[in-house]
Design a protein around this motif. Structure first.
Motif, PDB file in Angstrom:
ATOM      1  N   ASP A   1       0.833  -1.216   0.000  1.00  0.00           N
ATOM      2  CA  ASP A   1       0.000   0.000   0.000  1.00  0.00           C
ATOM      3  C   ASP A   1       0.863   1.259   0.000  1.00  0.00           C
ATOM      4  O   ASP A   1       0.592   2.199  -0.747  1.00  0.00           O
ATOM      5  N   GLU A   2       1.905   1.286   0.843  1.00  0.00           N
ATOM      6  CA  GLU A   2       2.797   2.440   0.912  1.00  0.00           C
ATOM      7  C   GLU A   2       3.541   2.639  -0.398  1.00  0.00           C
ATOM      8  O   GLU A   2       3.702   3.772  -0.871  1.00  0.00           O
TER       9      GLU A   2
ATOM     10  N   LYS B   1       2.563   1.639  -3.394  1.00  0.00           N
ATOM     11  CA  LYS B   1       1.591   2.090  -4.393  1.00  0.00           C
ATOM     12  C   LYS B   1       1.303   3.578  -4.223  1.00  0.00           C
ATOM     13  O   LYS B   1       1.244   4.333  -5.188  1.00  0.00           O
ATOM     14  N   SER B   2       1.182   4.015  -2.989  1.00  0.00           N
ATOM     15  CA  SER B   2       0.903   5.425  -2.710  1.00  0.00           C
ATOM     16  C   SER B   2       2.110   6.304  -3.056  1.00  0.00           C
ATOM     17  O   SER B   2       1.961   7.408  -3.560  1.00  0.00           O
TER      18      SER B   2
END
Length: 102
Positions: A96-97, A99-100
């Motif tokens: 998630d990190e 991707k962000s």
């Protein structure tokens, strides 16, 4: 450097070796790769099981230690064995990190 950045760097370092990435893949589907382990696979995979995949005991230990330092795997002692499992929470958070950030 923050704890998150330190952990991210440790994860990226662990993932920089193709065998460690492959090991994480094996741990994602242990029933497909470690069929003859006598302990239930839901407890984790014994390090000795990786030797059948063409890795020496010392190489397996070094790779698993790197994955553990990065938080990508967890361990559980059962009798004389140490069993390894993917740390899905850390892997998910890292993805998630990433991707962000990208």
């Amino acid at each position: 450097m923050t704890d998150t950045a330190t952990n991210r760097n440790e994860i990226l370092k662990a993932l920089s070796h193709p065998k460690r990435v492959e090991m994480l893949g094996w741990l994602k589907e242990p029933e497909a790769h470690f069929t003859d382990q006598h302990l239930p696979l839901d407890l984790g995979v014994c390090a000795s099981q990786f030797e059948r995949c063409g890795l020496s005991q010392s190489t397996v230990s070094a790779h698993l230690a790197s994955l553990q330092r990065a938080g990508l795997v967890t361990t559980q002692r059962v009798g004389q064995w140490i069993l390894y499992k993917r740390n899905e929470a850390i892997i998910g958070r890292f993805l998630d990190e990433l991707k962000s950030a990208l």
